[in-house]
Design a protein around this motif. Structure first.
Motif: not given
Length: 235
Positions: A58-64, A34-37, A89-101
């Motif tokens: 980037t936070s690794p080792d997360h199960y489905e 899981i990646t978070v920016q 695994l293999g389906s792409g990294v889960a990403s979060v982009t936080a636009n903070l207000m």
């Protein structure tokens, strides 16, 4: 013979290690990232309530499965993804982009503490744990303006409090605290007193003296006998 025994021992150890290593590898292969920016960066990231670091992270080792992602930066509204789906695994990294207000109606606080790992309570409610110094301070957001009570605790250290601390809307306050080591509590001294031996002296009872017989009046008997003899002779 000794060489064969050593080889057998090594083979047995290898048979034990290989399955365990294969199992661990299988577990890792089934996890994803899981990646978070965020914008702005350096916000605190929590996944299922566990601190992960500051953005970008980037936070690794997360199960489905489904995860709760929370992004916090003092002075801004919290950004929450309540149900982030992590694919296999293999389906792409889960990403979060936080636009903070930015929120000027609330107050924010950044807490720096020595040592790291200090638990922070605001108005008796757990607010978070101060990370390592290299990670910067603990970001707290969303507090109403006014007076608040802060408490800083860590096992083995003295508790520090800041009561009636004023927070102003639209401002981000910085709190720096240092906790001193708590004095060691001396172990209670237990004195073991040996039981006092009581020697019991048996009481000796002297046997009762036999009853004393009245002395026989021997002289009186002899006189009486002599008088009886004289009386007989006279008759």
């Amino acid at each position: 013979m000794l060489k064969h025994l050593v080889l057998l021992t090594l083979l047995a150890a290898l048979l034990l290690v290989v399955p365990a290593a294969a199992a661990n590898a299988s577990m890792i292969e089934n996890t994803n990232f899981i990646t978070v920016q965020s914008s702005p960066p350096s916000a605190d990231v929590y996944i299922d309530g566990v601190y992960q670091g500051k953005t970008p992270v980037t936070s690794p080792d997360h199960y489905e499965g489904h995860y709760n992602v929370r992004v916090v930066l003092a002075g801004y509204d919290e950004y929450i993804v309540p149900d982030l789906y992590v694919k296999p695994l293999g389906s792409g990294v889960a990403s979060v982009t936080a636009n903070l207000m930015k929120n000027t109606s609330i107050a924010g606080v950044v807490v720096y503490a020595e040592p790291a790992g200090v638990n922070v309570y605001v108005d008796d409610v757990y607010a978070g744990t101060v990370p390592e110094a290299k990670d910067g301070g603990l970001q707290l957001a969303g507090y109403l303006p006014g007076k608040h009570d802060f408490r800083f605790e860590k096992d083995g250290y003295n508790t520090v409090t800041k009561n009636n601390y004023m927070l102003t809307a639209g401002n981000t306050e910085t709190l720096r605290v240092t906790l001193g080591k708590a004095a060691a509590t001396p172990e209670p001294t237990v004195t073991i007193v040996a039981p006092t031996e009581v020697t019991t002296v048996p009481t000796t009872f002297a046997p009762s003296a036999p009853p004393t017989k009245a002395p026989v009046p021997v002289l009186g008997l002899l006189l009486g006998l002599a008088a009886a003899v004289l009386l007989i002779r006279r008759t």
